[in-house]
Scaffold this motif. Structure first.
Motif, PDB file in Angstrom:
ATOM      1  N   GLU A   1       0.847  -1.190   0.000  1.00 16.99           N
ATOM      2  CA  GLU A   1       0.000   0.000   0.000  1.00 16.99           C
ATOM      3  C   GLU A   1       0.882   1.240   0.000  1.00 16.99           C
ATOM      4  N   THR A   2       0.591   2.168  -0.907  1.00 15.00           N
ATOM      5  CA  THR A   2       1.439   3.334  -1.072  1.00 15.00           C
ATOM      6  C   THR A   2       0.606   4.602  -1.112  1.00 15.00           C
ATOM      7  N   CYS A   3       0.911   5.544  -0.234  1.00 15.92           N
ATOM      8  CA  CYS A   3       0.300   6.880  -0.246  1.00 15.92           C
ATOM      9  C   CYS A   3       1.430   7.879  -0.463  1.00 15.92           C
ATOM     10  N   ILE A   4       1.291   8.688  -1.496  1.00 12.21           N
ATOM     11  CA  ILE A   4       2.322   9.664  -1.807  1.00 12.21           C
ATOM     12  C   ILE A   4       1.723  11.055  -1.734  1.00 12.21           C
ATOM     13  N   LEU A   5       2.424  11.962  -1.060  1.00  6.89           N
ATOM     14  CA  LEU A   5       1.934  13.323  -0.993  1.00  6.89           C
ATOM     15  C   LEU A   5       2.943  14.263  -1.638  1.00  6.89           C
ATOM     16  N   ILE A   6       2.429  15.396  -2.056  1.00  5.63           N
ATOM     17  CA  ILE A   6       3.277  16.449  -2.597  1.00  5.63           C
ATOM     18  C   ILE A   6       3.257  17.574  -1.567  1.00  5.63           C
ATOM     19  N   ALA A   7       4.394  17.820  -0.953  1.00  9.04           N
ATOM     20  CA  ALA A   7       4.484  18.753   0.167  1.00  9.04           C
ATOM     21  C   ALA A   7       4.696  20.179  -0.335  1.00  9.04           C
ATOM     22  N   ASP A   8       3.672  20.736  -0.981  1.00  7.80           N
ATOM     23  CA  ASP A   8       3.839  22.063  -1.562  1.00  7.80           C
ATOM     24  C   ASP A   8       3.848  23.176  -0.517  1.00  7.80           C
ATOM     25  N   TYR A   9       3.157  23.029   0.590  1.00  6.49           N
ATOM     26  CA  TYR A   9       3.235  24.047   1.640  1.00  6.49           C
ATOM     27  C   TYR A   9       4.643  24.129   2.214  1.00  6.49           C
ATOM     28  N   GLN A  10       5.319  23.023   2.303  1.00  7.29           N
ATOM     29  CA  GLN A  10       6.661  23.011   2.885  1.00  7.29           C
ATOM     30  C   GLN A  10       7.629  23.844   2.054  1.00  7.29           C
ATOM     31  N   VAL A  11       7.421  23.902   0.760  1.00  3.13           N
ATOM     32  CA  VAL A  11       8.291  24.699  -0.104  1.00  3.13           C
ATOM     33  C   VAL A  11       8.223  26.174   0.287  1.00  3.13           C
ATOM     34  N   LEU A  12       7.058  26.614   0.725  1.00  2.00           N
ATOM     35  CA  LEU A  12       6.891  28.017   1.112  1.00  2.00           C
ATOM     36  C   LEU A  12       7.650  28.363   2.390  1.00  2.00           C
ATOM     37  N   THR A  13       7.932  27.376   3.212  1.00  3.76           N
ATOM     38  CA  THR A  13       8.538  27.649   4.512  1.00  3.76           C
ATOM     39  C   THR A  13      10.052  27.779   4.481  1.00  3.76           C
ATOM     40  N   ASP A  14      10.696  27.264   3.448  1.00  6.01           N
ATOM     41  CA  ASP A  14      12.157  27.294   3.472  1.00  6.01           C
ATOM     42  C   ASP A  14      12.785  27.867   2.203  1.00  6.01           C
ATOM     43  N   ARG A  15      12.004  28.575   1.427  1.00  3.27           N
ATOM     44  CA  ARG A  15      12.530  29.183   0.203  1.00  3.27           C
ATOM     45  C   ARG A  15      12.249  30.676   0.213  1.00  3.27           C
ATOM     46  N   ASP A  16      13.256  31.480  -0.150  1.00  8.61           N
ATOM     47  CA  ASP A  16      13.007  32.910  -0.287  1.00  8.61           C
ATOM     48  C   ASP A  16      12.101  33.163  -1.486  1.00  8.61           C
ATOM     49  N   ARG A  17      12.351  32.413  -2.545  1.00  7.42           N
ATOM     50  CA  ARG A  17      11.537  32.521  -3.757  1.00  7.42           C
ATOM     51  C   ARG A  17      11.100  31.115  -4.137  1.00  7.42           C
ATOM     52  N   PRO A  18       9.889  30.732  -3.784  1.00  4.07           N
ATOM     53  CA  PRO A  18       9.450  29.360  -4.030  1.00  4.07           C
ATOM     54  C   PRO A  18       9.287  29.007  -5.502  1.00  4.07           C
ATOM     55  N   GLY A  19       9.270  30.002  -6.374  1.00  2.00           N
ATOM     56  CA  GLY A  19       9.171  29.708  -7.801  1.00  2.00           C
ATOM     57  C   GLY A  19       7.753  29.358  -8.214  1.00  2.00           C
ATOM     58  N   GLU A  20       7.664  28.655  -9.282  1.00  2.47           N
ATOM     59  CA  GLU A  20       6.380  28.285  -9.855  1.00  2.47           C
ATOM     60  C   GLU A  20       5.854  27.015  -9.199  1.00  2.47           C
ATOM     61  N   ILE A  21       5.271  27.152  -8.031  1.00  2.00           N
ATOM     62  CA  ILE A  21       4.830  25.976  -7.287  1.00  2.00           C
ATOM     63  C   ILE A  21       3.793  25.179  -8.071  1.00  2.00           C
ATOM     64  N   LYS A  22       2.806  25.870  -8.633  1.00  2.00           N
ATOM     65  CA  LYS A  22       1.753  25.154  -9.365  1.00  2.00           C
ATOM     66  C   LYS A  22       2.343  24.346 -10.514  1.00  2.00           C
ATOM     67  N   GLN A  23       3.240  24.949 -11.282  1.00  2.00           N
ATOM     68  CA  GLN A  23       3.860  24.237 -12.405  1.00  2.00           C
ATOM     69  C   GLN A  23       4.743  23.101 -11.902  1.00  2.00           C
ATOM     70  N   ASN A  24       5.458  23.328 -10.804  1.00  2.00           N
ATOM     71  CA  ASN A  24       6.313  22.270 -10.247  1.00  2.00           C
ATOM     72  C   ASN A  24       5.485  21.084  -9.758  1.00  2.00           C
ATOM     73  N   VAL A  25       4.309  21.366  -9.174  1.00  2.00           N
ATOM     74  CA  VAL A  25       3.426  20.281  -8.721  1.00  2.00           C
ATOM     75  C   VAL A  25       2.955  19.470  -9.920  1.00  2.00           C
ATOM     76  N   LEU A  26       2.527  20.159 -10.982  1.00  2.00           N
ATOM     77  CA  LEU A  26       2.075  19.446 -12.184  1.00  2.00           C
ATOM     78  C   LEU A  26       3.206  18.629 -12.797  1.00  2.00           C
ATOM     79  N   ASN A  27       4.405  19.195 -12.851  1.00  2.00           N
ATOM     80  CA  ASN A  27       5.554  18.458 -13.380  1.00  2.00           C
ATOM     81  C   ASN A  27       5.876  17.240 -12.526  1.00  2.00           C
ATOM     82  N   LEU A  28       5.761  17.391 -11.210  1.00  2.00           N
ATOM     83  CA  LEU A  28       6.021  16.273 -10.309  1.00  2.00           C
ATOM     84  C   LEU A  28       5.011  15.150 -10.547  1.00  2.00           C
ATOM     85  N   MET A  29       3.745  15.523 -10.724  1.00  2.00           N
ATOM     86  CA  MET A  29       2.717  14.522 -11.005  1.00  2.00           C
ATOM     87  C   MET A  29       3.016  13.803 -12.318  1.00  2.00           C
ATOM     88  N   LEU A  30       3.417  14.549 -13.342  1.00  2.00           N
ATOM     89  CA  LEU A  30       3.767  13.929 -14.624  1.00  2.00           C
ATOM     90  C   LEU A  30       4.964  12.999 -14.476  1.00  2.00           C
TER      91      LEU A  30
END
Length: 134
Positions: free
Chosen positions: A62-91
């Motif tokens: 059994e496998t549950c995978i999450l995309i920790a997009d909120y975490q990117v906001l906590t440790d980056r000065d410039r988180p970049g294109e989060i939405k595009q990065n999430v879509l790329n990660l899913m692909l």
């Protein structure tokens, strides 16, 4: 050849036991893992963790995978294109053979983590029920 320490030897033996159990009864195990969408995945990610995730999934673990997009906001000065990065990660996940698409909605992931943490990550039904509400 040097003799491995007792701790290392114990870890190697336990690893062999777990691998045997994985083949004989993969339903005994479940995985909660994920990635932060900081950019495209690369061959290091594949050989580092992704290849093994697909292997375990294909064994029936059994496998549950999450995309920790909120975490990117906590440790980056410039988180970049989060939405595009999430879509790329899913692909990227789909392209390597992951069978279920992770969802990029952080609220769902936070709820999944809280629900499964409290339930001690009991069953995959918890993950599926959360995702089915989308």
């Amino acid at each position: 050849m040097p003799i491995p320490s007792k701790t290392l030897y114990t870890a190697i033996c336990r690893n062999k036991e777990i691998e045997h159990e994985l083949v004989s009864d993969p339903r005994k195990f479940r995985i909660l893992t994920g990635d932060r969408p900081t950019g495209r995945l690369h061959v290091g990610h594949y050989f580092g963790t992704l290849q093994n995730r697909v292997r375990l999934q294909n064994l029936g673990v059994e496998t549950c995978i999450l995309i920790a997009d909120y975490q990117v906001l906590t440790d980056r000065d410039r988180p970049g294109e989060i939405k595009q990065n999430v879509l790329n990660l899913m692909l990227d996940y789909l392209s390597i053979g992951m069978e279920w698409p992770p969802f990029p909605d952080s609220r769902i992931h936070v709820k999944m983590i809280k629900t499964n943490w409290k339930a001690n990550v009991r069953t995959k039904k918890k993950c599926k029920s959360i995702y089915s509400r989308i």
